[in-house]
Design an enzyme around this catalytic site. Structure first.
Site, PDB file in Angstrom:
ATOM      1  N   PRO A  40       0.815  -1.220   0.000  1.00 33.46           N
ATOM      2  CA  PRO A  40       0.000   0.000   0.000  1.00 33.46           C
ATOM      3  C   PRO A  40       0.853   1.277   0.000  1.00 33.46           C
ATOM      4  O   PRO A  40       0.541   2.239  -0.699  1.00 33.46           O
ATOM      5  CB  PRO A  40      -0.835  -0.097   1.277  1.00 33.46           C
ATOM      6  N   CYS A  41       1.935   1.278   0.773  1.00 32.03           N
ATOM      7  CA  CYS A  41       2.777   2.472   0.857  1.00 32.03           C
ATOM      8  C   CYS A  41       3.513   2.712  -0.458  1.00 32.03           C
ATOM      9  O   CYS A  41       3.687   3.857  -0.887  1.00 32.03           O
ATOM     10  CB  CYS A  41       3.777   2.348   2.006  1.00 32.03           C
ATOM     11  N   SER A  42       3.918   1.629  -1.111  1.00 29.78           N
ATOM     12  CA  SER A  42       4.627   1.756  -2.380  1.00 29.78           C
ATOM     13  C   SER A  42       3.704   2.152  -3.523  1.00 29.78           C
ATOM     14  O   SER A  42       4.170   2.550  -4.587  1.00 29.78           O
ATOM     15  CB  SER A  42       5.368   0.459  -2.705  1.00 29.78           C
TER      16      SER A  42
ATOM     17  N   VAL B 116       2.884   6.539  -2.061  1.00 30.67           N
ATOM     18  CA  VAL B 116       3.906   7.585  -2.108  1.00 30.67           C
ATOM     19  C   VAL B 116       4.241   8.070  -3.522  1.00 30.67           C
ATOM     20  O   VAL B 116       4.459   9.272  -3.716  1.00 30.67           O
ATOM     21  CB  VAL B 116       5.167   7.123  -1.341  1.00 30.67           C
TER      22      VAL B 116
END
Length: 170
Positions: free
Chosen positions: A56-58, A61
């Site tokens: 999810p973070c990749s 961002v």
């Protein structure tokens, strides 16, 4: 736009509050913290994420990296990605994502001190091994939070999506 909700309570970091002070984060030197978010003037974003390299973070961002110039056109001078990871990890993640924009900074909150002081930590020990940051975006101007967007659950990337925050800045 109706999906975006600015938080007004329930955490220490909220609209009208000050950024936690006296906590330095690591950017380029894994041995020495050099960035204090409460010391940055002007208008900027803090993008809190649970963990570098997580799916999810990749996916979250890169939108801030891609839209850095559009954010700048709306008065955002810098974007600070804050992850509860060590500086080696955040720097490797920055490289993996291909972020070369000098206005997008990847910061290691390696002890979680900033995240805890912001009141935005949660127990992620079952999946990520320790306490991590909720997913949030704070619009900060002269050390005061103007708007804050917080996901209901850490894996979600809806209210904090770069396109949504960019639209809310209109």
């Amino acid at each position: 736009m109706d999906k975006i909700k600015a938080a007004t309570g329930g955490s220490k970091l909220k609209q009208g509050s000050k950024v936690p002070s006296g906590i330095a984060l690591k950017e380029d030197d894994p041995h020495k913290p050099t960035v204090q978010l409460d010391q940055i003037g002007g208008k900027f974003l803090i993008v809190g994420v649970p963990g570098a390299f997580t799916p999810p973070c990749s996916s979250h961002v890169p939108g801030y990296v891609e839209h850095a110039d559009q954010l700048a056109a709306k008065g955002i001078k810098s974007v600070y990605i804050v992850a509860v990871n060590d500086a080696f990890t955040t720097q490797a993640w920055k490289e993996k994502l291909g972020s070369s924009n000098p206005n997008v900074h990847f910061l290691a909150d390696d002890t979680g001190a900033f995240t805890k002081a912001a009141g935005l930590s949660f127990d992620a020990s079952g999946l990520l091994g320790n306490t991590r940051s909720q997913r949030y975006v704070a619009v900060v101007e002269n050390n005061t939070v103007q708007q804050i967007f917080i996901e209901d659950e850490a894996p979600n990337v809806t209210v904090t999506k770069a396109d949504n925050v960019l639209q809310a800045l209109s």
